[in-house]
Design a protein around this motif. Sequence first.
Motif, short mmCIF file in Angstrom:
data_model
loop_
_atom_site.label_atom_id
_atom_site.label_comp_id
_atom_site.label_asym_id
_atom_site.label_seq_id
_atom_site.Cartn_x
_atom_site.Cartn_y
_atom_site.Cartn_z
N SER A 274 -22.43 106.78 -83.78
CA SER A 274 -21.87 106.18 -82.58
C SER A 274 -22.54 106.72 -81.32
CB SER A 274 -20.36 106.45 -82.54
OG SER A 274 -19.79 106.01 -81.35
N ILE A 275 -22.76 108.01 -81.30
CA ILE A 275 -23.30 108.64 -80.08
C ILE A 275 -24.75 108.21 -79.83
CG2 ILE A 275 -24.39 110.82 -80.82
CD1 ILE A 275 -22.45 112.22 -78.90
N SER A 276 -25.39 107.69 -80.85
CA SER A 276 -26.82 107.40 -80.71
C SER A 276 -27.10 105.99 -80.23
CB SER A 276 -27.50 107.60 -82.07
OG SER A 276 -27.04 106.62 -82.98
N GLN A 277 -26.07 105.17 -80.06
CA GLN A 277 -26.31 103.77 -79.70
C GLN A 277 -25.60 103.41 -78.41
OE1 GLN A 277 -28.14 101.79 -81.79
NE2 GLN A 277 -28.21 103.08 -83.60
N ASN A 278 -26.12 102.41 -77.73
CA ASN A 278 -25.43 101.88 -76.57
C ASN A 278 -24.01 101.46 -76.94
OD1 ASN A 278 -27.45 102.12 -74.68
ND2 ASN A 278 -28.38 100.16 -75.27
N ASN A 279 -23.09 101.75 -76.06
CA ASN A 279 -21.68 101.39 -76.26
C ASN A 279 -21.08 102.05 -77.49
OD1 ASN A 279 -21.11 99.59 -74.08
ND2 ASN A 279 -22.58 98.20 -75.02
N GLY A 280 -21.78 102.98 -78.10
CA GLY A 280 -21.23 103.66 -79.27
C GLY A 280 -21.13 102.79 -80.50
N LYS A 281 -21.92 101.74 -80.55
CA LYS A 281 -21.85 100.87 -81.71
C LYS A 281 -22.40 101.55 -82.96
CE LYS A 281 -22.10 96.44 -79.37
NZ LYS A 281 -22.64 95.07 -79.45
N LEU A 282 -21.76 101.34 -84.07
CA LEU A 282 -22.14 102.00 -85.31
C LEU A 282 -23.24 101.23 -86.02
CD1 LEU A 282 -18.45 102.58 -86.25
CD2 LEU A 282 -20.08 104.43 -85.87
N LYS B 5 -12.83 93.81 -71.46
CA LYS B 5 -12.41 95.21 -71.52
C LYS B 5 -13.59 96.11 -71.83
CE LYS B 5 -7.66 95.64 -72.82
NZ LYS B 5 -6.76 95.96 -73.94
N ASN B 6 -13.44 97.35 -71.48
CA ASN B 6 -14.49 98.31 -71.80
C ASN B 6 -14.30 98.80 -73.23
OD1 ASN B 6 -16.35 100.27 -71.99
ND2 ASN B 6 -15.45 101.61 -70.44
N THR B 7 -15.17 98.38 -74.10
CA THR B 7 -15.05 98.79 -75.51
C THR B 7 -16.07 99.87 -75.86
OG1 THR B 7 -16.56 97.06 -76.20
CG2 THR B 7 -14.20 96.54 -76.22
N ASN B 8 -16.60 100.51 -74.84
CA ASN B 8 -17.56 101.58 -75.09
C ASN B 8 -16.85 102.78 -75.69
OD1 ASN B 8 -19.41 103.68 -74.94
ND2 ASN B 8 -20.41 102.78 -73.15
N ILE B 9 -17.23 103.13 -76.90
CA ILE B 9 -16.60 104.28 -77.56
C ILE B 9 -17.62 105.39 -77.83
CG2 ILE B 9 -14.69 103.03 -78.64
CD1 ILE B 9 -16.49 102.84 -81.17
N ARG B 10 -18.71 105.36 -77.05
CA ARG B 10 -19.79 106.29 -77.32
C ARG B 10 -19.41 107.73 -77.07
NH1 ARG B 10 -25.97 105.49 -75.08
NH2 ARG B 10 -26.92 107.13 -76.35
N ILE B 11 -18.45 107.96 -76.20
CA ILE B 11 -17.95 109.32 -76.00
C ILE B 11 -16.72 109.57 -76.87
CG2 ILE B 11 -17.06 110.99 -74.32
CD1 ILE B 11 -19.97 110.09 -73.84
#
Lengths: 464, 464, 464
Positions: A274-282, B5-11
């Motif tokens: 998750s941390i490696s992609q934009n928006n945390g996408k898996l 909505k903000n679906t960013n879950i990178r953090i």
Amino acid sequence: LKMAKNTNIRISLPAVCFVWQIAMIILFGVFIRYDEESDTHWIEHRRKKNISTNLENDFYYRYPSFQDVHVMIFVGFGFLMTFLKRYSFGGVGFNFLIAAFGIQWALLMQGWFHHLDENDWKIKIGVENLINADFCVASCLIAYGACLGKVSPVQLMVLTLFGVTLFAVEEYIILELLHAKDAGGSMVIHTFGAYYGLTISWVLYRPLLSQSRHLQGSVYHSDVFAMIGTLFLWMYWPSFNSAIADHGDGQHRAVINTYLALASSVLTTFAISSISQNNGKLDMVHIQNATLAGGVAMGTASEFMITPYGSLIVGFCSGIVSTFGYLFLTPFMEKTLKIQDTCGIHNLHAMPGVIGGIVGAITAASASESVYGQEGLINTFDFKDAVANRTVNIQGGYQAAGLFVAIAFGLVGGALVGGILKLPIWGDPADANCFDDDVYWEVCCFHKNKSEHGLFPFFIFLHQ
Amino acid sequence: LKMAKNTNIRISLPAVCFVWQIAMIILFGVFIRYDEESDTHWIEHRRKKNISTNLENDFYYRYPSFQDVHVMIFVGFGFLMTFLKRYSFGGVGFNFLIAAFGIQWALLMQGWFHHLDENDWKIKIGVENLINADFCVASCLIAYGACLGKVSPVQLMVLTLFGVTLFAVEEYIILELLHAKDAGGSMVIHTFGAYYGLTISWVLYRPLLSQSRHLQGSVYHSDVFAMIGTLFLWMYWPSFNSAIADHGDGQHRAVINTYLALASSVLTTFAISSISQNNGKLDMVHIQNATLAGGVAMGTASEFMITPYGSLIVGFCSGIVSTFGYLFLTPFMEKTLKIQDTCGIHNLHAMPGVIGGIVGAITAASASESVYGQEGLINTFDFKDAVANRTVNIQGGYQAAGLFVAIAFGLVGGALVGGILKLPIWGDPADANCFDDDVYWEVCCFHKNKSEHGLFPFFIFLHQ
Amino acid sequence: LKMAKNTNIRISLPAVCFVWQIAMIILFGVFIRYDEESDTHWIEHRRKKNISTNLENDFYYRYPSFQDVHVMIFVGFGFLMTFLKRYSFGGVGFNFLIAAFGIQWALLMQGWFHHLDENDWKIKIGVENLINADFCVASCLIAYGACLGKVSPVQLMVLTLFGVTLFAVEEYIILELLHAKDAGGSMVIHTFGAYYGLTISWVLYRPLLSQSRHLQGSVYHSDVFAMIGTLFLWMYWPSFNSAIADHGDGQHRAVINTYLALASSVLTTFAISSISQNNGKLDMVHIQNATLAGGVAMGTASEFMITPYGSLIVGFCSGIVSTFGYLFLTPFMEKTLKIQDTCGIHNLHAMPGVIGGIVGAITAASASESVYGQEGLINTFDFKDAVANRTVNIQGGYQAAGLFVAIAFGLVGGALVGGILKLPIWGDPADANCFDDDVYWEVCCFHKNKSEHGLFPFFIFLHQ
């Protein structure tokens, strides 16, 4: 479609299958017999040895684990390799072929090295031999992962023939000569298999593989198929690491340790992905593979008193390392080292396997009577007979030596076998035809049906 | 696609995974140890307790069932949730994530409540703990079913953290304080899990969910994937209901009862599904789900002498009730009660779970020495120590009380956790972006490949 | 789509399901009880028989194998039949329905013939009965393979009702009256089931089936789904052939023999498949089916001392025969004998089953005390009581007689049941509507969604 190379295997594949299968029959006829627990004389054996119940037949200790391992080999490895959009037949089908051949050859090779009865020069087999044959074949399936989509089934048969042979030798050196412990095969299976496959892939480097890039990816449903493989590997890995562990607490502990390490590596895999992609996408590639790293890394130490939290730590680290491998090492290896690793076995098997070997060495070296109990220490490390006086520190050293043997066999064996596979006689595909089932399989709907039914494509399209 | 909505879950997702996994490691380090059957001191323990064979290690009684349960949790629940046309990654993937976290947390929570050794304040784990951890997590996966496609993975982690916590408490109350029996968890797992999930879904009600309606359905192959989940749940449910039953006849009888109840509910599900549609056409949603109702409803009474035909009757009724639920209750609940239940867990888990609790209470209350035998009655209901003088009628009352505890924990717990999950910090999707893997996953072929290869879509189309 | 025939099953299917399920409940109420190992009186039984441990409960000998067999029945057979491009729902779904009904009816039928307690006229069931019920149903699922896509679910229920009935009678004749051995059911299950299904298909011959030819094939992903079925059958076949074998060496040996025969037939299948096509391209139909022939052919002799290389030879030959069957016999039978065999069960079950029966007869006739040991010979062939003086040659003759009984029951029974199924009341599809899930299932995306969402097809197309 360009067909620059001759991929006709109509002579070579049947010839290899027939001749080798006939050779197996002859060699089995000469060498292989039932052991005393699978022979009709078992009832006399029981009486002689004063065994009170049929349950004491090793079959009942190991058969459930054997079946789980069997599923890992054929469905686990097989479906994990269906992720490519047009190579699902080759992934699961060639896995099936080479595993079915390899287990027979492994029964012979491992039998000659480990189980030859010196009275009659026969190999006596039982359920534990079947498990070990499955284990042996796993190393070749790992190697297949590096070559997926780039080799012919004939090459895979050759890879398996030599892979099983090399495996039996290195296993003999590591487990018998060095007396290292490796119940789940971090070193013997994963490290060896991965370096064997990577070296072969390096020798077979394809400079123009980018011509097949449009097929080197997944589609939505092929990724779901691959998750079948992932999950059956993940769920049954406790059986893998405990299948040939000691009866009683040995098997029990191996299951707990593996269960925990696997759970831990799932969380760190999701985190790094998750941390490696934009928006945390898996990324499905990570989830399909790196979640298994904990099982690989727990292969050597699963029987040891590594403690439950120790297992969690092993899974934690290996999940991170493996996911980072997919992110950074695989592209680097392809560009710089010229190693094309289709499934990323370096990340799933090589690195976690090495971690497993190191963890095993450290855990062994730090074992103590206060933790294991006097008898427990002897039982766990088999400090008997020739090695009755070995200390845990020395055992740790031999464990580390075992790791190097596994790596060396992988590298040297892979270079030799890679050289053989480079001969232009095996029917491998051209660089522009890799990752394509159409080369070796009658793919149903494309050629035939399109011509027969003009409207057919529109039809499946609506009905998919 | 609208991304309101903000679906960013990178953090948030990596943070939750890392921090909670590290917390697990620390807590395991403080609290969790091997039990005497998985410890190297087992050999001394055997001698002390005069145990004649390694087979008496609980491992050999329970490991095959454990592995079956493990498959149900990860492949069964996971693939059952792949039926949506564009949420298969999320279905099987997030199921994987939260189960891997949940089993760790469950080992701690259940350990503190049930297995804390009062001498050294450690939790000693063995194979039965692994099974119970899988059971505990099942309740959270059921709850996920109601929320499928509408929540972020971070929310699911929170749902699991609290779900496991609540589970451990209600399980303690029901099994230890009330001394109710619930081997297969009709009350403890299914009823609790379903009401927990439904209440969360009610709190998180999405008035504009119809904006995602085009994705709230299946495609042909996603329905076939879901059948993998259905069948592995169905086939292994006898192991689920017998996994922690009493050694010997207890496990044996639980298997028979569950096998029969499941078979019976298949027939009534097909019947109601067919009768409800024009031309008698069957609906895959019913077949995928209501066929399992017999297993849920047999959870409590599986160990009891409910008789084989009694099991058939339970399956008969629960299959009917469950299918009617899909036909009438789910639409009613969505429109009138504002409960959006993606997988229909009310029909598969809540109602059959309640049926199971009631059946358990009735069966317990009508138990007798003439049927069970004197010893058999004591063994089946554990009428020992503090409850040595309990009568079967009173036991029936406590069983019924257990059912209410499970419902109450589900409703109150769900309301509390739903409130937490309503905070606008968890990265959940907008109403128009539900049921879409594209929000949390790198979906391979859509964005990337379309741009790279203009002809690519046409290509997979022909080759699907 | 033309709908020449009335395929409305809205009355008939629910009626059959309800009435038959209620009949099952009544008959179970009258006849079926727990046996002494699954009854709460087990603890008293143990004491009386001086059984030292719960592990001696047959449950622990057979439950792992039972679960493997269960997976073969529902996932193995079910997914093997998903290979058609538009009949995957019917393949896996109707398999589910008829197996769930058949196991109940089998418990009764087999119980009346084999397990009726003469004291109280009850059938006492335990785990071995569950395995035998699964076995019995397998014969009907094999028969379904010949009719796949051409019959209604109501016809399948009738096929199963009579199939189970016939099975119980022929099994009684073969195993009890002739005292033939058939642990894995080469004769009793596979030969009978295949000839039963082929004869039904012959009676129900459809002259205009070519009108459905556009649906009588696979698409890429349906072939991958079918491989799930293939592999679970292949992997668990050792459990199938050993599930009801003798405790101890009997089960152990059956596993080894089956494992080897299966491995061998994989190689010859690949060989023949490759040699038969241009460029040596493999055909998925062969790989999905003929690889299993070794397991079928090892059904009778799996318990015998056939030797490991003997098992390899059996697999070698049956893989060849089976693949040749797909290449030449299936088209010949369709054109000349008017037998339309959708799944090619003649190649996978009939011929390998007959091979298995012959191999069993030969192996039995050539058994000797020098190989088996005196006690081993008696135990393996149960030369006790009424047959205490039977010689191995006579046993071989009875084995051969058993094979003829199985064939005769299949042919005569199939003709009778085929005649019943020809009545125009069962809602079967017209020749132009075969192999189409749309006839009996609500297929989601075609009718409904197309009208609702004009752009929808384009959408899934990009996202598949």
